[in-house]
Design an enzyme around this catalytic site. Structure first.
Site, mmCIF file in Angstrom:
data_model
loop_
_atom_site.group_PDB
_atom_site.id
_atom_site.type_symbol
_atom_site.label_atom_id
_atom_site.label_comp_id
_atom_site.label_asym_id
_atom_site.label_seq_id
_atom_site.Cartn_x
_atom_site.Cartn_y
_atom_site.Cartn_z
ATOM 1 N N SER A 151 0.564 -7.355 3.716
ATOM 2 C CA SER A 151 0.955 -5.944 3.609
ATOM 3 C C SER A 151 2.381 -5.808 4.123
ATOM 4 O O SER A 151 2.890 -6.711 4.784
ATOM 5 C CB SER A 151 0.000 -5.118 4.482
ATOM 6 O OG SER A 151 0.565 -3.862 4.836
ATOM 7 N N TYR A 164 -5.293 -2.451 11.308
ATOM 8 C CA TYR A 164 -4.909 -2.943 9.975
ATOM 9 C C TYR A 164 -3.621 -3.754 10.075
ATOM 10 O O TYR A 164 -3.520 -4.882 9.573
ATOM 11 C CB TYR A 164 -4.722 -1.757 9.029
ATOM 12 C CG TYR A 164 -4.419 -2.110 7.592
ATOM 13 C CD1 TYR A 164 -3.118 -2.403 7.178
ATOM 14 C CD2 TYR A 164 -5.421 -2.125 6.629
ATOM 15 C CE1 TYR A 164 -2.836 -2.702 5.861
ATOM 16 C CE2 TYR A 164 -5.149 -2.430 5.307
ATOM 17 C CZ TYR A 164 -3.850 -2.707 4.927
ATOM 18 O OH TYR A 164 -3.572 -3.011 3.618
HETATM 19 C C1 GCO Z 1 -1.281 2.931 5.202
HETATM 20 C C2 GCO Z 1 -1.529 2.154 3.925
HETATM 21 C C3 GCO Z 1 -0.828 0.810 3.958
HETATM 22 C C4 GCO Z 1 -0.811 0.208 2.560
HETATM 23 C C5 GCO Z 1 -0.158 -1.157 2.486
HETATM 24 C C6 GCO Z 1 1.313 -1.083 2.733
HETATM 25 O O1 GCO Z 1 -2.178 3.643 5.672
HETATM 26 O O2 GCO Z 1 -0.148 2.816 5.711
HETATM 27 O O3 GCO Z 1 -2.914 1.989 3.702
HETATM 28 O O4 GCO Z 1 -1.479 -0.008 4.884
HETATM 29 O O5 GCO Z 1 -2.118 0.073 2.081
HETATM 30 O O6 GCO Z 1 -0.767 -2.054 3.367
HETATM 31 O O7 GCO Z 1 1.871 -2.371 2.562
#
Ligand code: GCO
Length: 260
Positions: A151, A164
């Site tokens: 990401s 995440y």
């Molecule tokens: C968020 C998004 C991001 C994108 C992606 C960006 O909430 O900022 O979900 O995480 O999905 O990963 O590269």
């Protein structure tokens, strides 16, 4: 290079690819793209019903697709799934660790259970499925390809998505760790770092006018990406074209990380 060489360089005919979390979104687009490049694809999700629906969509296009419903974050489920592949004679040549979930909440409010759930699915699962895949690639002595989906948050954090981002940062280093240990067995492990892509997971963001404006003003392409725009990089990393590329991350982000 003569024009006859190029098609074989990116041709995935005769290869079997497992794409985790591929019943929809980026995973489904990658499964379709690799199948169109000649691979037999194994579609995965936890729910058998959504796996079956995705497989039927691909088969309706004349593509070679089968399904495998298992929980990538559960070690026993992963090991049972791979025992099933062994029994079916399914030798995985290409693994895309795509499965991932999102949980948006400030850290001071975040429950440990939610932190752990994201880490389990977005990072530990890539280890579990990668380990099962590499054990068999090494035993077969033919090597293979592992592609871990990162990401923009593999490189920089955004507030309220800590688990995440930490998991995706780990994905970037997991590819490097896989390269360190498995390159000697002709396994190439690399990452793809998608930018902001139009997927169900990001629906709330797309529909938020200020967030939508932020995304469009933060990358020089001035737009969200489409899942299909990740396919070319995936085919490159899944094919002979990248046999001497290992431990890298390729950002498919409209130029986001390259400009101030
Ligand atoms: C968020 C998004 C991001 C994108 C992606 C960006 O909430 O900022 O979900 O995480 O999905 O990963 O590269």
């Amino acid at each position: 290079m003569n024009s006859n060489a190029t098609p074989s360089l990116f041709d995935l005919s005769g290869r079997t690819a497992l794409i985790t979390g591929s019943s929809r979104g980026i995973g489904f687009a990658l499964a379709q793209g690799l199948a169109e490049a000649g691979a037999k694809v194994i579609v995965n999700s936890r729910q058998a019903a959504v796996v079956e629906e995705a497989v039927k969509k691909l088969q309706a296009q004349g593509l070679d697709a089968v399904g495998a419903a298992f929980d990538v974050a559960d070690e026993a489920s992963v090991e049972a799934a791979f025992a099933g592949f062994d029994q079916q004679g399914l030798a995985i040549d290409i693994l895309i660790n795509n499965a991932g979930i999102q949980h948006r909440q400030p850290m001071v409010e975040l429950a440990l259970a939610d932190w752990q759930r994201v880490m389990d699915t977005n990072l530990t699962a890539a280890f579990l499925v990668g380990r099962a895949t590499a054990r068999r690639m090494i035993a077969r002595g033919q090597g293979g390809k592992i592609i871990n989906i990162g990401s923009l948050t593999s490189e920089a954090a955004r507030a309220t998505v800590a688990p995440y981002a930490v998991a995706k940062g780990g994905i970037k280093l997991l590819s490097k760790a896989m390269a360190a240990e498995w390159a000697q067995f002709n396994i190439q492990a690399n990452s793809i770092g998608p930018g902001y892509i139009l997927t169900d997971m990001n629906e709330a963001l797309v529909n938020n006018p200020s967030f939508d404006a932020w995304v469009k003003s933060s990358n020089p392409a001035q737009r969200w990406g489409q899942p299909e725009e990740l396919v070319g990089t995936a085919i490159y990393l899944a094919s002979a074209a990248s046999n001497y590329v290992n431990g890298q991350i390729i950002y498919v982000d409209g130029g986001w990380l390259s400009v101030l």
